[in-house]
Design an enzyme around this catalytic site. Sequence first.
Site, mmCIF file in Angstrom:
data_model
loop_
_atom_site.group_PDB
_atom_site.id
_atom_site.type_symbol
_atom_site.label_atom_id
_atom_site.label_comp_id
_atom_site.label_asym_id
_atom_site.label_seq_id
_atom_site.Cartn_x
_atom_site.Cartn_y
_atom_site.Cartn_z
ATOM 1 N N HIS A 77 10.077 9.977 2.656
ATOM 2 C CA HIS A 77 8.877 10.814 2.781
ATOM 3 C C HIS A 77 9.325 12.236 3.099
ATOM 4 C CE1 HIS A 77 4.895 12.220 4.021
ATOM 5 N NE2 HIS A 77 4.434 11.144 3.404
ATOM 6 N N ASP A 112 3.136 3.331 0.811
ATOM 7 C CA ASP A 112 3.074 2.659 -0.492
ATOM 8 C C ASP A 112 3.910 1.396 -0.583
ATOM 9 O OD1 ASP A 112 2.997 5.963 -1.539
ATOM 10 O OD2 ASP A 112 1.359 4.544 -1.858
HETATM 11 C C1 SDX Z 1 3.119 9.590 -0.736
HETATM 12 O O1 SDX Z 1 3.255 14.141 1.163
HETATM 13 C C2 SDX Z 1 2.550 13.148 1.525
HETATM 14 O O2 SDX Z 1 1.959 13.135 2.619
HETATM 15 C C3 SDX Z 1 2.427 12.025 0.524
HETATM 16 C C4 SDX Z 1 1.712 10.754 0.986
HETATM 17 C C5 SDX Z 1 0.239 10.999 1.227
HETATM 18 O O3 SDX Z 1 -0.359 10.220 1.971
HETATM 19 O O4 SDX Z 1 -0.330 11.912 0.580
HETATM 20 O O5 SDX Z 1 2.302 10.270 2.175
HETATM 21 C C6 SDX Z 1 1.785 9.670 -0.085
HETATM 22 O O6 SDX Z 1 3.304 10.226 -1.743
HETATM 23 C C7 SDX Z 1 4.222 8.802 -0.072
HETATM 24 C C8 SDX Z 1 5.579 8.906 -0.851
HETATM 25 C C9 SDX Z 1 5.522 7.932 -2.016
HETATM 26 N N1 SDX Z 1 6.714 8.147 -2.920
HETATM 27 C C10 SDX Z 1 7.671 7.219 -2.969
HETATM 28 O O7 SDX Z 1 7.748 6.216 -2.269
HETATM 29 C C11 SDX Z 1 8.704 7.502 -4.064
HETATM 30 C C12 SDX Z 1 10.130 7.288 -3.510
HETATM 31 N N2 SDX Z 1 10.410 8.346 -2.538
HETATM 32 C C13 SDX Z 1 10.978 9.555 -2.971
HETATM 33 O O8 SDX Z 1 10.927 9.902 -4.268
HETATM 34 C C14 SDX Z 1 11.055 10.654 -1.918
HETATM 35 O O9 SDX Z 1 11.415 10.073 -0.751
HETATM 36 C C15 SDX Z 1 9.821 11.502 -1.724
HETATM 37 C C16 SDX Z 1 9.324 12.082 -3.013
HETATM 38 C C17 SDX Z 1 8.731 10.710 -1.097
HETATM 39 C C18 SDX Z 1 10.208 12.657 -0.790
HETATM 40 O O10 SDX Z 1 11.084 13.450 -1.485
HETATM 41 P P1 SDX Z 1 11.755 14.741 -0.776
HETATM 42 O O11 SDX Z 1 11.147 15.042 0.525
HETATM 43 O O12 SDX Z 1 11.798 15.833 -1.800
HETATM 44 O O13 SDX Z 1 13.176 14.221 -0.412
HETATM 45 P P2 SDX Z 1 14.399 14.293 -1.379
HETATM 46 O O14 SDX Z 1 13.970 13.804 -2.735
HETATM 47 O O15 SDX Z 1 14.998 15.641 -1.250
HETATM 48 O O16 SDX Z 1 15.350 13.178 -0.742
HETATM 49 C C19 SDX Z 1 16.222 13.525 0.308
HETATM 50 C C20 SDX Z 1 17.449 12.654 0.063
HETATM 51 C C21 SDX Z 1 17.979 12.782 -1.368
HETATM 52 O O17 SDX Z 1 19.389 12.536 -1.308
HETATM 53 P P3 SDX Z 1 20.383 13.861 -1.327
HETATM 54 O O18 SDX Z 1 20.028 14.665 -2.549
HETATM 55 O O19 SDX Z 1 20.085 14.597 -0.027
HETATM 56 O O20 SDX Z 1 21.767 13.263 -1.366
HETATM 57 O O21 SDX Z 1 17.103 11.261 0.205
HETATM 58 C C22 SDX Z 1 17.284 10.584 -1.043
HETATM 59 C C23 SDX Z 1 17.365 11.642 -2.130
HETATM 60 O O22 SDX Z 1 18.177 11.185 -3.209
HETATM 61 N N3 SDX Z 1 16.096 9.740 -1.229
HETATM 62 C C24 SDX Z 1 16.110 8.491 -1.668
HETATM 63 C C25 SDX Z 1 14.756 8.073 -1.657
HETATM 64 N N4 SDX Z 1 13.982 9.079 -1.249
HETATM 65 C C26 SDX Z 1 14.814 10.107 -0.997
HETATM 66 N N5 SDX Z 1 17.135 7.679 -2.067
HETATM 67 C C27 SDX Z 1 16.777 6.439 -2.450
HETATM 68 N N6 SDX Z 1 15.494 5.940 -2.466
HETATM 69 C C28 SDX Z 1 14.476 6.745 -2.078
HETATM 70 N N7 SDX Z 1 13.220 6.291 -2.082
#
Ligand code: SDX
Length: 429
Positions: free
Chosen positions: A306, A364
């Site tokens: 998140h 989710d």
């Molecule tokens: C919702 O914003 C909100 O409030 C949203 C929400 C709401 O109620 O409105 O809470 C609802 O959208 C919840 C999130 C649902 N999405 C997912 O579950 C999809 C999987 N998660 C990700 O795609 C990610 O965690 C996000 C999109 C939720 C957050 O992305 P960020 O904040 O841009 O974080 P990032 O992509 O920069 O990740 C940081 C690191 C990265 O590694 P590095 O580049 O630092 O090496 O963490 C890793 C990412 O690769 N990472 C994951 C991961 N999520 C982040 N690695 C593996 N699996 C994951 N799910």
Amino acid sequence: MTDISANLVLGDKKVDLPVKSGSIGPDVIDIGALYKNTGTFTYDPGFTSTASCESKITYIDGDNGILLHRGYPIEQLAEHGDFLETCYLLLYGELPSAAQKKDFDHRVTMHTMVHEQMSRFFTGFRRDAHPMAVMCGCVGALSAFYHDSTDITDPHQRMVASLRMIAKMPTLAAMAYKYHIGQPFVYPQNDLDYASNFLRMCFAVPCEEYKVNPVLSRAMDRIFILHADHEQNASTSTVRLAGSSGANPFACIAAGIACLWGPAHGGANEAALNMLTEIGTVDRIPEYIARAKDKNDPFRLMGFGHRVYKNYDPRAKIMQKTTHEVLGELGHKDDPLLQVAMELERIALTDEYFIEKKLYPNIDFYSGITLKAMGFPTTMFTVLFALARTVGWIAQWAEMIEDPQQRIGRPRQLYTGEPQRDYVPVSKR
Ligand code: SDX
């Protein structure tokens, strides 16, 4: 405003930027005059360090896993209240008295039907159209029917539009589902509460009496509460930006629905269930954990991570409890998907990669298992998220419209394209 300021030295320029404090949470540096005073923009793709507005509606403390709606913890609202009470709180800022609640529930109930001609929109879609595509189209079309609540400068029309959106989303969502499965639409029934009415519109058929299961309607209502609002997330920011141009509320909510559809946002509940189904059995979990950690593999654990929560999403804990309640009630306690989800969570929470990156289950991760057990197809999961989030979108939109600081949102950019150059005739290219 605080009595401290941020002193910025930019080459030979020095500028003091005022610092503002909220009631709780991080201070902000007001950069409104930065470009005028220095000719320089700030740069923050994804807005990881940017506050886009001032708001009184929802507060999130991501490090401590705290979520407050108008100051009330989500755990208490989910435990003691119902969804329409949370709607009242988000819209008006206070919990309703018994009389206010009764009046609000009645006003919402009196708006649950949609214009009869709306049903013709559905027949224009292919039966296999994704219900979110249908919702984008039909919600945007509401502005073609309700001209008497599109003048955003009129507080009365804003209130009517807000009630209409909250009241009609379940009806439209149920119609999208019924059209998808080829069953006749079911009209709202005014003597049912909000969640029961929605379940009946989805699952009743003309051939027999439909009895609402109180455990499932309570669970549905609680799921709506958990999804109601969440500060300045992507879809809420979309609604605010669309609304800042003066667009009508129905069009703004349609924009929010489109944004929510993405798998990184509200589409994650559908993606998470598809992921759990693909994993299939507990013994295949290590393979997917390895893929999630592999920089060269685009796979991510859907329902994990998140932007704000670097601790357990408080909604996920309540969602997990609801999952067990629903599966228990329906006799699916041994659902293999739940076994895979729980083992996946256990492994991920002890894995160095997820600990270091502070990746926890979000709202989710468990919602899909619950909704599937309740009888919804995966393609309806984000529709239910949009149904519940409509009150958050509308409350944030109304707050923006009433904000004296509000102006059209118009970000700038860091330009890295070609400097000016002269046209070259095709004969010389
Ligand atoms: C919702 O914003 C909100 O409030 C949203 C929400 C709401 O109620 O409105 O809470 C609802 O959208 C919840 C999130 C649902 N999405 C997912 O579950 C999809 C999987 N998660 C990700 O795609 C990610 O965690 C996000 C999109 C939720 C957050 O992305 P960020 O904040 O841009 O974080 P990032 O992509 O920069 O990740 C940081 C690191 C990265 O590694 P590095 O580049 O630092 O090496 O963490 C890793 C990412 O690769 N990472 C994951 C991961 N999520 C982040 N690695 C593996 N699996 C994951 N799910």
